[in-house]
Write an enzyme that holds these catalytic residues in place. Structure first.
Site, mmCIF file in Angstrom:
data_model
loop_
_atom_site.group_PDB
_atom_site.id
_atom_site.type_symbol
_atom_site.label_atom_id
_atom_site.label_comp_id
_atom_site.label_asym_id
_atom_site.label_seq_id
_atom_site.Cartn_x
_atom_site.Cartn_y
_atom_site.Cartn_z
ATOM 1 N N LEU A 86 0.839 -1.192 0.000
ATOM 2 C CA LEU A 86 0.000 0.000 0.000
ATOM 3 C C LEU A 86 0.876 1.245 0.000
ATOM 4 O O LEU A 86 1.932 1.280 0.646
ATOM 5 C CB LEU A 86 -0.914 0.009 1.231
ATOM 6 C CG LEU A 86 -1.872 -1.176 1.357
ATOM 7 C CD1 LEU A 86 -2.826 -0.943 2.515
ATOM 8 C CD2 LEU A 86 -2.654 -1.414 0.063
ATOM 9 N N GLY A 131 1.041 -5.259 1.323
ATOM 10 C CA GLY A 131 -0.019 -5.262 0.304
ATOM 11 C C GLY A 131 0.393 -5.969 -0.982
ATOM 12 O O GLY A 131 -0.455 -6.542 -1.681
ATOM 13 N N ASN A 155 4.588 -7.739 6.530
ATOM 14 C CA ASN A 155 5.523 -7.162 7.506
ATOM 15 C C ASN A 155 4.926 -5.988 8.276
ATOM 16 O O ASN A 155 5.658 -5.170 8.843
ATOM 17 C CB ASN A 155 6.790 -6.698 6.776
ATOM 18 C CG ASN A 155 6.491 -5.612 5.741
ATOM 19 O OD1 ASN A 155 5.433 -5.621 5.125
ATOM 20 N ND2 ASN A 155 7.403 -4.697 5.550
ATOM 21 N N GLU A 156 3.589 -5.891 8.315
ATOM 22 C CA GLU A 156 2.937 -4.713 8.892
ATOM 23 C C GLU A 156 3.422 -4.360 10.289
ATOM 24 O O GLU A 156 3.599 -3.187 10.623
ATOM 25 C CB GLU A 156 1.407 -4.912 8.914
ATOM 26 C CG GLU A 156 0.717 -4.623 7.596
ATOM 27 C CD GLU A 156 0.802 -5.767 6.593
ATOM 28 O OE1 GLU A 156 1.529 -6.747 6.856
ATOM 29 O OE2 GLU A 156 0.140 -5.679 5.549
HETATM 30 C C1 LIG Z 1 -6.527 -1.183 10.858
HETATM 31 C C2 LIG Z 1 -5.660 -1.099 9.676
HETATM 32 C C3 LIG Z 1 -4.284 -0.615 9.944
HETATM 33 C C4 LIG Z 1 -3.479 -0.330 8.741
HETATM 34 C C5 LIG Z 1 -3.128 -1.545 7.973
HETATM 35 C C6 LIG Z 1 -2.250 -1.178 6.864
HETATM 36 C C7 LIG Z 1 -1.805 -2.369 6.105
HETATM 37 C C8 LIG Z 1 -0.595 -1.993 5.326
HETATM 38 C C9 LIG Z 1 -0.227 -2.578 4.252
HETATM 39 C C10 LIG Z 1 0.938 -2.121 3.460
HETATM 40 O O1 LIG Z 1 1.137 -2.577 2.372
HETATM 41 S S1 LIG Z 1 1.966 -0.918 4.134
HETATM 42 C C11 LIG Z 1 3.368 -0.832 3.046
HETATM 43 C C12 LIG Z 1 4.405 -1.811 3.459
HETATM 44 N N1 LIG Z 1 5.509 -1.775 2.547
HETATM 45 C C13 LIG Z 1 6.770 -1.859 2.920
HETATM 46 O O2 LIG Z 1 7.097 -2.017 4.071
HETATM 47 C C14 LIG Z 1 7.793 -1.733 1.828
HETATM 48 C C15 LIG Z 1 8.527 -0.433 1.947
HETATM 49 N N2 LIG Z 1 9.487 -0.282 0.872
HETATM 50 C C16 LIG Z 1 10.659 -0.949 0.822
HETATM 51 O O3 LIG Z 1 10.991 -1.754 1.637
HETATM 52 C C17 LIG Z 1 11.546 -0.621 -0.343
HETATM 53 O O4 LIG Z 1 11.127 0.596 -0.888
HETATM 54 C C18 LIG Z 1 11.546 -1.706 -1.444
HETATM 55 C C19 LIG Z 1 10.144 -2.051 -1.900
HETATM 56 C C20 LIG Z 1 12.279 -2.951 -0.928
HETATM 57 C C21 LIG Z 1 12.340 -1.133 -2.679
HETATM 58 O O5 LIG Z 1 13.591 -0.736 -2.266
HETATM 59 P P1 LIG Z 1 14.440 0.235 -3.221
HETATM 60 O O6 LIG Z 1 15.753 0.430 -2.550
HETATM 61 O O7 LIG Z 1 14.420 -0.255 -4.604
HETATM 62 O O8 LIG Z 1 13.604 1.606 -3.255
HETATM 63 P P2 LIG Z 1 13.519 2.707 -2.116
HETATM 64 O O9 LIG Z 1 14.654 3.667 -2.299
HETATM 65 O O10 LIG Z 1 13.362 2.106 -0.786
HETATM 66 O O11 LIG Z 1 12.150 3.435 -2.485
HETATM 67 C C22 LIG Z 1 12.040 4.302 -3.622
HETATM 68 C C23 LIG Z 1 11.011 5.365 -3.293
HETATM 69 O O12 LIG Z 1 9.743 4.730 -3.063
HETATM 70 C C24 LIG Z 1 9.250 5.099 -1.775
HETATM 71 N N3 LIG Z 1 8.454 3.976 -1.242
HETATM 72 C C25 LIG Z 1 8.860 2.744 -0.989
HETATM 73 N N4 LIG Z 1 7.843 1.980 -0.543
HETATM 74 C C26 LIG Z 1 6.762 2.780 -0.504
HETATM 75 C C27 LIG Z 1 5.403 2.586 -0.130
HETATM 76 N N5 LIG Z 1 4.934 1.381 0.301
HETATM 77 N N6 LIG Z 1 4.575 3.616 -0.215
HETATM 78 C C28 LIG Z 1 4.996 4.830 -0.636
HETATM 79 N N7 LIG Z 1 6.288 5.092 -1.015
HETATM 80 C C29 LIG Z 1 7.152 4.071 -0.945
HETATM 81 C C30 LIG Z 1 10.495 5.392 -0.958
HETATM 82 O O13 LIG Z 1 10.170 6.190 0.130
HETATM 83 C C31 LIG Z 1 11.347 6.104 -1.987
HETATM 84 O O14 LIG Z 1 10.856 7.405 -2.098
HETATM 85 P P3 LIG Z 1 11.823 8.621 -2.451
HETATM 86 O O15 LIG Z 1 12.943 8.592 -1.439
HETATM 87 O O16 LIG Z 1 12.311 8.357 -3.846
HETATM 88 O O17 LIG Z 1 10.961 9.830 -2.323
#
Ligand SMILES: CCCCCCC/C=C/C(=O)SCCNC(=O)CCNC(=O)[C@H](O)C(C)(C)COP(=O)(O)OP(=O)(O)OC[C@H]1O[C@@H](n2cnc3c(N)ncnc32)[C@H](O)[C@@H]1OP(=O)(O)O
Length: 280
Positions: A86, A131, A155-156
């Site tokens: 997400l 997600g 990994n939430e």
């Molecule tokens: C009652 C309900 C409660 C709430 C429930 C909510 C359930 C949640 C579900 C979810 O899916 S939460 C999201 C969980 N995701 C993660 O933990 C993954 C986070 N990202 C990473 O680990 C890494 O980005 C990656 C996917 C392994 C890729 O690594 P890479 O080194 O290739 O890129 P990065 O430099 O880390 O990222 C580039 C850029 O993208 C931004 N970003 C990364 N992930 C997200 C995301 N999920 N949402 C928004 N933005 C994201 C990151 O911040 C970088 O941004 P900039 O620095 O370029 O601005």
């Protein structure tokens, strides 16, 4: 729907361009008939923004309604990343109305995928947290590329948030209660061999064989008469889906309360900052 959808359907965040044609591997034309490919394309990390979620639902609905299609391969167009889950920016510093719209879209995509009449095969060609993992878990079969970087899991808890009950149910239905409990509490992200061992994915194959394997698996699933397979899928999945359907609004209210808490906003911001600082 245009016939070229058989060859590829790109979901883009900011474009509705027609899909480019893409070779579908070694299977004969007959085997490929009726199979669409949904490629997530929201660079850099295929985060599931409101726009992506909405387009995904619309694409699925079109495919469901077009009797030409019997199966969909869900994969990514972003190298090394299936989906980062997400979009965290949709859950930070926004209005209550926005959170409600976003969460309804997450629910809608899950329901569409989980109860789809189509055969869904996930061709997981990259890392797949939270997600991203959930999307693959809604599919009927998961093929993961054998690359030690391609972790998958819910990994939430590591973000300081709780996977909703229907995320949990989807995982329990796939890997069983004990494995799910451990994985959810610890926020485990499994590398390919471990993911295969615990049943999070069905097959791990060399990276260049993910798509062709997904197509071979699809041929096997499509060999079963649709009505019998679809009813069986519904028999297995509807009780889980019904639990959310019956309390969708309450689930949204719970999300609103949860995501609006100062402590949760702080956790999400810190996590995003950590991601951003990673670059140095
Ligand atoms: C009652 C309900 C409660 C709430 C429930 C909510 C359930 C949640 C579900 C979810 O899916 S939460 C999201 C969980 N995701 C993660 O933990 C993954 C986070 N990202 C990473 O680990 C890494 O980005 C990656 C996917 C392994 C890729 O690594 P890479 O080194 O290739 O890129 P990065 O430099 O880390 O990222 C580039 C850029 O993208 C931004 N970003 C990364 N992930 C997200 C995301 N999920 N949402 C928004 N933005 C994201 C990151 O911040 C970088 O941004 P900039 O620095 O370029 O601005």
């Amino acid at each position: 729907m245009a016939q070229d959808l058989v060859d590829g359907l790109l979901i883009k965040a900011r474009s509705h361009l027609p899909p480019p044609s893409e070779p579908l591997g070694k299977l004969s034309k007959r085997d490929r008939k009726g199979v669409a490919v949904i490629k997530l394309k929201n660079p850099p990390v295929n985060s599931l923004s409101l726009e992506v979620l909405t387009e995904f639902v619309i694409s699925l609905e079109k495919l469901e309604n077009d009797k030409t299609f019997r199966g969909v391969i869900v994969t990514s167009d972003c190298p090394g990343i299936f989906s980062a889950g997400l979009d965290l920016t949709e859950m930070c510093g926004k209005s209550q109305a926005h959170y409600a719209e976003f969460w309804r879209a997450v629910q809608e995509l899950w329901l569409r995928l989980y109860l789809s009449n189509l055969v869904l095969i996930a061709a997981i060609n990259g890392v797949s947290p939270a997600g991203g993992c959930l999307i693959s878990l809604t599919c009927d079969y998961r093929v993961l590329a054998d690359n030690p970087k391609y972790n998958i899991g819910l990994n939430e808890t590591l973000l300081g948030v709780v996977a909703p009950s229907w995320f949990k149910d989807t995982l329990v239905n796939t890997v069983g209660h004990r494995t799910a409990e451990r994985a959810l509490q610890l926020g485990l992200l499994f590398p390919p061999a471990e993911a295969l061992r615990v049943g999070m994915v069905d097959q791990v194959v060399p990276e260049d064989q993910v798509h062709s394997t997904a197509l071979s698996v699809m041929a096997q699933w499509l060999a079963v008469p649709d009505h019998a397979r679809q009813l069986t899928k519904s028999l297995m999945r509807k009780p889980t889906a019904d639990r959310l359907v019956k309390q969708r609004d309450a689930d949204i209210q719970y999300f609103l309360q949860f995501v609006s808490r100062d402590s949760i906003q702080k956790s999400l911001r810190m996590y995003l900052d950590k991601l951003r600082q990673k670059k140095g």
